[in-house]
Design a protein around this motif. Sequence first.
Motif, PDB file in Angstrom:
ATOM      1  N   LYS A   1       0.826  -1.207   0.000  1.00 16.49           N
ATOM      2  CA  LYS A   1       0.000   0.000   0.000  1.00 16.49           C
ATOM      3  C   LYS A   1       0.860   1.256   0.000  1.00 16.49           C
ATOM      4  CE  LYS A   1      -4.126  -1.988   2.148  1.00 16.49           C
ATOM      5  NZ  LYS A   1      -5.028  -1.976   3.325  1.00 16.49           N
TER       6      LYS A   1
ATOM      7  N   ASP B   1     -10.647  -5.321   3.099  1.00 12.26           N
ATOM      8  CA  ASP B   1     -10.797  -3.880   3.293  1.00 12.26           C
ATOM      9  C   ASP B   1     -11.547  -3.490   4.559  1.00 12.26           C
ATOM     10  OD1 ASP B   1     -13.288  -4.772   2.545  1.00 12.26           O
ATOM     11  OD2 ASP B   1     -13.442  -3.539   0.738  1.00 12.26           O
TER      12      ASP B   1
ATOM     13  N   GLU C   1      -3.810   0.016   7.067  1.00 10.22           N
ATOM     14  CA  GLU C   1      -3.037   0.833   6.131  1.00 10.22           C
ATOM     15  C   GLU C   1      -1.553   0.845   6.457  1.00 10.22           C
ATOM     16  OE1 GLU C   1      -4.281   2.342   3.259  1.00 10.22           O
ATOM     17  OE2 GLU C   1      -5.910   0.998   3.863  1.00 10.22           O
TER      18      GLU C   1
ATOM     19  N   ASP D   1     -15.988  -5.242  -6.452  1.00 12.71           N
ATOM     20  CA  ASP D   1     -14.540  -5.178  -6.248  1.00 12.71           C
ATOM     21  C   ASP D   1     -13.814  -5.166  -7.586  1.00 12.71           C
ATOM     22  OD1 ASP D   1     -14.572  -5.049  -3.514  1.00 12.71           O
ATOM     23  OD2 ASP D   1     -14.179  -7.173  -3.180  1.00 12.71           O
TER      24      ASP D   1
END
Length: 438
Positions: free
Chosen positions: A135, A177, A198, A230
């Motif tokens: 990420k 998520d 995150e 998605d």
Amino acid sequence: MKISTLLLSVGLSTAAFAQTPCQSGRYASDVYSTVNLTSDIVYGSNLSFSGATTSLTLDFYEPAADTSVARPLIIWVHGGSFQLGTKTDVDVKELSNRFAKKGYACASINYRLGFFPVDSVNAIKAVLRATQDLKASIRFFYKDRATTNTYKIDTTRIFIGGSSAGAITALHVGYLDKDCEIADYIDATNLAALGGMEGASGNPGYSTKVAGVINLCGALGRYSWMEAGDVPLVSVHGTADGTVKYNRGVVNPGVPIMYLDGSRMLLERSCALNHPHKLYTFLGAPHVPYAGTSAAQIAYMDTTANFVRDFLVHQLGCTNMDLQPANPPAEMAYLYPINYCDGSPVNETCVLGLTENTKEDEMTLYPNPASSQVTIHCESEGAKTIAVIDLSGRTVLTREMNTNGYVLSVHDLNKGTYFVRLLDHNTQKALMKQLVIE
């Protein structure tokens, strides 16, 4: 002649690519013969499993003499059981070069490795660290686009993918998520201590949105984490994979560590949700059969790259013919002896902040606490769906109710506190009551 063709392709204007991105074979063919590599770009840092500060780096591949200022990007993640491997591993290096020649920019990342003791709890933490780093690399390119624009990336067309552990990482970034989805694996306190979903590996405040996921011999913790709407997925996987199972099973790189849903299970989930997913099955092939330099491994790599190429060009709006169609139905028939696309996969809906929201006369549960069965009574008429939800937010049981009363068996559920949610199909009103099983 080759030089003239190359000069023509690299001389096309940015505007031309923006209007017709697939002209001159870009994204579908090797329109560039040379790739520029910039190594060891720092995209972030974070603490390793042992507490040491670790610099996170990537290698950036781009077509030589490319004039486009808005290129699609593929971020590749190497394999190695979250213990080994590097951004220069043969498979991710080969994939980066192949797709850069087609006009993509590619980044191959290093991420934090290692966990000890080697068990499922620490393996799950290693997966979380890897997803946090991936990420951070996505955010790195969003930040670059918004500031110096050094790498000329179209952030609406960022794809993430990887091989083995790298594919596991990409799948979890793409489809995991919600905090409560991993509550069974990492509680809220430990999740916060690790930096949350995150993480803090760099470039805070920027997006981690991607356009699609490339899964090469990977798996997802639970296929129910994939939901309607998605991002699209492309997968390749061997049926004889003994490390990351093609179906559902324990990941075993020498030591059993995690129970995951492999590519065949993800296809089943996608099919039920009408979610865009292409799967190529290597019949009888082992784990990562394309990783290497033998003739057989190169042949597997050709198939893999062509199948991914087909997926990507369609995602980019191109109309090129497929180079590697999916397996023919006759070839796959024995793998799916049941109707795997019946629209009713196991659902594990994740719900945060569960509270009762109904009066006693609207919905009653008795006995409560219950041990083997509970009677549910509702004053409204018509069809309703019953869902039993545990404290992590997972739906552990669903039933259909067509009368005012229903006797629900809870014998197979573990002792503890649950919520019973009743969805009225006519009014779409949801009623919620707490249930204790003892």
